[in-house]
Design a protein around this motif. Sequence first.
Motif, PDB file in Angstrom:
ATOM      1  N   SER A 137       0.861  -1.182   0.000  1.00  0.00           N
ATOM      2  CA  SER A 137       0.000   0.000   0.000  1.00  0.00           C
ATOM      3  C   SER A 137       0.902   1.238   0.000  1.00  0.00           C
ATOM      4  N   GLY A 138       0.409   2.320  -0.556  1.00  0.00           N
ATOM      5  CA  GLY A 138       1.151   3.573  -0.526  1.00  0.00           C
ATOM      6  C   GLY A 138       0.472   4.569   0.393  1.00  0.00           C
ATOM      7  N   ILE A 139       1.254   5.318   1.148  1.00  0.00           N
ATOM      8  CA  ILE A 139       0.709   6.367   2.014  1.00  0.00           C
ATOM      9  C   ILE A 139       1.552   7.627   1.845  1.00  0.00           C
ATOM     10  N   GLY A 140       0.923   8.766   2.027  1.00  0.00           N
ATOM     11  CA  GLY A 140       1.665  10.005   1.874  1.00  0.00           C
ATOM     12  C   GLY A 140       0.965  11.175   2.523  1.00  0.00           C
ATOM     13  N   TRP A 141       1.720  12.238   2.762  1.00  0.00           N
ATOM     14  CA  TRP A 141       1.166  13.477   3.312  1.00  0.00           C
ATOM     15  C   TRP A 141       1.938  14.654   2.741  1.00  0.00           C
ATOM     16  N   PHE A 142       1.261  15.822   2.731  1.00  0.00           N
ATOM     17  CA  PHE A 142       1.866  17.070   2.253  1.00  0.00           C
ATOM     18  C   PHE A 142       1.419  18.174   3.198  1.00  0.00           C
ATOM     19  N   CYS A 143       2.357  18.820   3.869  1.00  0.00           N
ATOM     20  CA  CYS A 143       2.034  19.805   4.914  1.00  0.00           C
ATOM     21  C   CYS A 143       2.432  21.209   4.473  1.00  0.00           C
ATOM     22  N   THR A 144       1.463  22.136   4.535  1.00  0.00           N
ATOM     23  CA  THR A 144       1.725  23.525   4.180  1.00  0.00           C
ATOM     24  C   THR A 144       1.488  24.418   5.394  1.00  0.00           C
ATOM     25  N   PRO A 145       2.510  25.120   5.862  1.00  0.00           N
ATOM     26  CA  PRO A 145       2.335  26.047   6.984  1.00  0.00           C
ATOM     27  C   PRO A 145       1.709  27.353   6.518  1.00  0.00           C
ATOM     28  N   SER A 146       1.139  28.100   7.447  1.00  0.00           N
ATOM     29  CA  SER A 146       0.505  29.380   7.110  1.00  0.00           C
ATOM     30  C   SER A 146       1.442  30.565   7.300  1.00  0.00           C
ATOM     31  N   ASN A 147       2.647  30.314   7.822  1.00  0.00           N
ATOM     32  CA  ASN A 147       3.553  31.423   8.146  1.00  0.00           C
ATOM     33  C   ASN A 147       4.632  31.643   7.106  1.00  0.00           C
ATOM     34  N   GLY A 148       4.481  31.013   5.942  1.00  0.00           N
ATOM     35  CA  GLY A 148       5.461  31.229   4.886  1.00  0.00           C
ATOM     36  C   GLY A 148       6.647  30.289   4.901  1.00  0.00           C
ATOM     37  N   GLU A 149       6.720  29.381   5.866  1.00  0.00           N
ATOM     38  CA  GLU A 149       7.808  28.415   5.904  1.00  0.00           C
ATOM     39  C   GLU A 149       7.675  27.446   4.731  1.00  0.00           C
ATOM     40  N   PRO A 150       8.762  26.763   4.358  1.00  0.00           N
ATOM     41  CA  PRO A 150       8.674  25.788   3.256  1.00  0.00           C
ATOM     42  C   PRO A 150       7.722  24.642   3.592  1.00  0.00           C
ATOM     43  N   SER A 151       7.041  24.131   2.572  1.00  0.00           N
ATOM     44  CA  SER A 151       6.178  22.974   2.764  1.00  0.00           C
ATOM     45  C   SER A 151       7.024  21.721   2.950  1.00  0.00           C
ATOM     46  N   THR A 152       6.440  20.709   3.582  1.00  0.00           N
ATOM     47  CA  THR A 152       7.123  19.440   3.772  1.00  0.00           C
ATOM     48  C   THR A 152       6.220  18.321   3.286  1.00  0.00           C
ATOM     49  N   MET A 153       6.812  17.174   3.012  1.00  0.00           N
ATOM     50  CA  MET A 153       6.019  16.058   2.523  1.00  0.00           C
ATOM     51  C   MET A 153       6.666  14.739   2.923  1.00  0.00           C
ATOM     52  N   GLY A 154       5.878  13.683   2.883  1.00  0.00           N
ATOM     53  CA  GLY A 154       6.393  12.366   3.173  1.00  0.00           C
ATOM     54  C   GLY A 154       5.630  11.322   2.376  1.00  0.00           C
ATOM     55  N   ALA A 155       6.321  10.268   1.964  1.00  0.00           N
ATOM     56  CA  ALA A 155       5.689   9.180   1.228  1.00  0.00           C
ATOM     57  C   ALA A 155       6.346   7.869   1.633  1.00  0.00           C
ATOM     58  N   ALA A 156       5.554   6.805   1.692  1.00  0.00           N
ATOM     59  CA  ALA A 156       6.088   5.512   2.092  1.00  0.00           C
ATOM     60  C   ALA A 156       5.218   4.413   1.531  1.00  0.00           C
ATOM     61  N   ASN A 157       5.764   3.203   1.492  1.00  0.00           N
ATOM     62  CA  ASN A 157       4.942   2.049   1.131  1.00  0.00           C
ATOM     63  C   ASN A 157       5.016   1.020   2.247  1.00  0.00           C
ATOM     64  N   LEU A 158       3.924   0.332   2.471  1.00  0.00           N
ATOM     65  CA  LEU A 158       3.795  -0.648   3.540  1.00  0.00           C
ATOM     66  C   LEU A 158       3.275  -1.951   2.952  1.00  0.00           C
ATOM     67  N   ARG A 159       3.393  -3.021   3.740  1.00  0.00           N
ATOM     68  CA  ARG A 159       2.739  -4.263   3.329  1.00  0.00           C
ATOM     69  C   ARG A 159       1.254  -3.968   3.125  1.00  0.00           C
ATOM     70  N   ARG A 160       0.681  -4.522   2.070  1.00  0.00           N
ATOM     71  CA  ARG A 160      -0.682  -4.153   1.669  1.00  0.00           C
ATOM     72  C   ARG A 160      -1.682  -4.270   2.814  1.00  0.00           C
ATOM     73  N   SER A 161      -2.465  -3.216   3.001  1.00  0.00           N
ATOM     74  CA  SER A 161      -3.489  -3.174   4.038  1.00  0.00           C
ATOM     75  C   SER A 161      -4.662  -4.073   3.664  1.00  0.00           C
ATOM     76  N   LEU A 162      -5.601  -4.233   4.601  1.00  0.00           N
ATOM     77  CA  LEU A 162      -6.759  -5.085   4.352  1.00  0.00           C
ATOM     78  C   LEU A 162      -7.717  -4.491   3.331  1.00  0.00           C
ATOM     79  N   SER A 163      -7.761  -3.159   3.256  1.00  0.00           N
ATOM     80  CA  SER A 163      -8.721  -2.499   2.369  1.00  0.00           C
ATOM     81  C   SER A 163      -8.234  -1.086   2.053  1.00  0.00           C
TER      82      SER A 163
END
Length: 207
Positions: A137-163
């Motif tokens: 399974s693939g999972i990911g996130w993308f975080c945007t701050p409101s104060n002008g700081e750079p955005s950050t992100m993360g992505a990963a893969n895991l053993r396939r989930s049940l659904s």
Amino acid sequence: HTLFQCHPARQVWALSQIPTVMGTFPTDSIFANLDHLFWRIPSEFDSIAFPWIIWYIWKARNEKLFENVDNDPLEVLRLAEREAQLWHSAQVELHTETQASVEFPNRPQTRGVSLDSDFTGYRCFVDGSWKDSDKFSGIGWFCTPSNGEPSTMGAANLRRSLSPLHAEFEALLWAMKCMIGADNQEVAFLTDCSDLVKMVSSPTEWP
């Protein structure tokens, strides 16, 4: 290679408004190329079209591979830029219509699709990817701050989930752990999975 390194793709990028830098962009590293597109382009350059440029380079590659059709790089770029402009115009119109017809409350909505413009915390978009035929399974996130700081992100893969829902939930849990680890305070998590929102809002209804 298809998106950044092959000769037709290099022609498209060279013709675009996105600055190309020898040894920096485009390179043979997909991560360096995306890092450049997301965060390294100076503000004076119009870079909103790059997702569509990538998409139309891929479409042109498929047409060449499966239909033996050669696309002119300039035409590929024009199609991408036109689609990008149409999308951008649609967002402006949608925002205008929403502002005119909806009164936002003074706090973020749990089940709404947007946040109050005065929200000063972090917006963390989460998503999961799941296919019955895949081992992971693939999972990911993308975080945007409101104060002008750079955005950050993360992505990963895991053993396939049940659904698919399990994958969405794992993405949310991992994003929360990452936000805690980064000491980000006042985070709003956003997802396109309505069932995930219901689970978090009414956990007793989802045993």
